[in-house]
Scaffold this motif. Structure first.
Motif, PDB file in Angstrom:
ATOM      1  N   THR A 150       0.837  -1.206   0.000  1.00 36.03           N
ATOM      2  CA  THR A 150       0.000   0.000   0.000  1.00 36.03           C
ATOM      3  C   THR A 150       0.872   1.257   0.000  1.00 36.03           C
ATOM      4  O   THR A 150       0.586   2.221  -0.716  1.00 36.03           O
ATOM      5  N   GLY A 151       1.938   1.252   0.784  1.00 36.09           N
ATOM      6  CA  GLY A 151       2.842   2.406   0.803  1.00 36.09           C
ATOM      7  C   GLY A 151       3.510   2.629  -0.538  1.00 36.09           C
ATOM      8  O   GLY A 151       3.644   3.770  -0.993  1.00 36.09           O
ATOM      9  N   TRP A 152       3.920   1.539  -1.176  1.00 35.76           N
ATOM     10  CA  TRP A 152       4.552   1.666  -2.481  1.00 35.76           C
ATOM     11  C   TRP A 152       3.568   2.208  -3.514  1.00 35.76           C
ATOM     12  O   TRP A 152       3.902   3.081  -4.310  1.00 35.76           O
ATOM     13  N   MET A 153       2.351   1.703  -3.502  1.00 36.12           N
ATOM     14  CA  MET A 153       1.334   2.190  -4.450  1.00 36.12           C
ATOM     15  C   MET A 153       1.000   3.659  -4.191  1.00 36.12           C
ATOM     16  O   MET A 153       0.772   4.422  -5.126  1.00 36.12           O
ATOM     17  N   TRP A 200       1.502   9.302  -5.866  1.00 36.23           N
ATOM     18  CA  TRP A 200       1.968  10.661  -5.580  1.00 36.23           C
ATOM     19  C   TRP A 200       2.901  11.155  -6.682  1.00 36.23           C
ATOM     20  O   TRP A 200       2.795  12.293  -7.130  1.00 36.23           O
ATOM     21  N   ARG A 201       3.826  10.308  -7.145  1.00 39.46           N
ATOM     22  CA  ARG A 201       4.723  10.715  -8.223  1.00 39.46           C
ATOM     23  C   ARG A 201       3.951  10.967  -9.522  1.00 39.46           C
ATOM     24  O   ARG A 201       4.274  11.886 -10.272  1.00 39.46           O
ATOM     25  N   TRP A 202       2.931  10.175  -9.778  1.00 45.29           N
ATOM     26  CA  TRP A 202       2.121  10.364 -10.970  1.00 45.29           C
ATOM     27  C   TRP A 202       1.397  11.713 -10.908  1.00 45.29           C
ATOM     28  O   TRP A 202       1.362  12.453 -11.899  1.00 45.29           O
ATOM     29  N   VAL A 203       0.838  12.060  -9.749  1.00 45.56           N
ATOM     30  CA  VAL A 203       0.142  13.343  -9.581  1.00 45.56           C
ATOM     31  C   VAL A 203       1.124  14.497  -9.766  1.00 45.56           C
ATOM     32  O   VAL A 203       0.810  15.494 -10.433  1.00 45.56           O
TER      33      VAL A 203
END
Length: 163
Positions: free
Chosen positions: A22-25, A30-33
């Motif tokens: 879940t943390g990785w996803m 966040w990087r995608w946003v």
């Protein structure tokens, strides 16, 4: 008694992996946003302005002395009259984060280009200035080294050293 401790350990292991996943996803999201807010780093360009394009290049970043991320056969190289674009494939950019292998380098900002041949492989050591004035170096490996070098030399005012 033994089966209870084994089942508790299994449950804790499953919970641990769920938390890590879940943390990785969440970090990928966040990087995608952040990338979407920043806008296109590499705009659409007319094919007539591209001097050289390659889809399966390799590279190595020298941002840190201790950690040198490497990308094998998953970098996109595009050379225009005025710029060199280096970028990982689209999903890798978001999944891996910033490993300093995504650059839009103006040819005027290239300070040094060294071409080193080891057996049949040519390595391009490119030293360039970032917009904030810092100097950075990346090593690129092209499957079409002669075309890549010719495209870089077009309209380039930087010294080229061949070893």
């Amino acid at each position: 008694m033994k089966s209870d401790s084994a089942s508790i350990a299994l449950i804790l292991l499953v919970v641990f992996f769920c938390v890590v996943w879940t943390g990785w996803m969440a970090s990928v999201a966040w990087r995608w946003v952040k990338r979407r807010r920043r806008g296109p780093h590499f705009p659409a360009i007319d094919r007539s302005q591209i001097l050289h394009s390659e889809k399966f290049g390799s590279g190595l970043s020298h941002r840190s002395r201790w950690f040198r991320p490497r990308a094998n056969n998953c970098l996109l190289f595009t050379v225009t009259r005025d710029e060199l674009w280096v970028s990982p494939w689209a999903p890798l950019t978001t999944l891996l984060g910033n490993f300093d292998l995504e650059h839009r380098i103006r040819k005027a900002d290239i300070e040094r280009l060294a071409v080193k041949s080891v057996f049949w492989v040519k390595r391009f050591e490119i030293t360039f200035r970032l917009p904030d004035g810092q100097s950075r170096r990346i090593d690129l490996y092209s499957h079409k080294p002669d075309e890549f070098l010719a495209a870089l030399r077009a309209n380039g005012t930087f010294p080229v050293e061949e070893y």
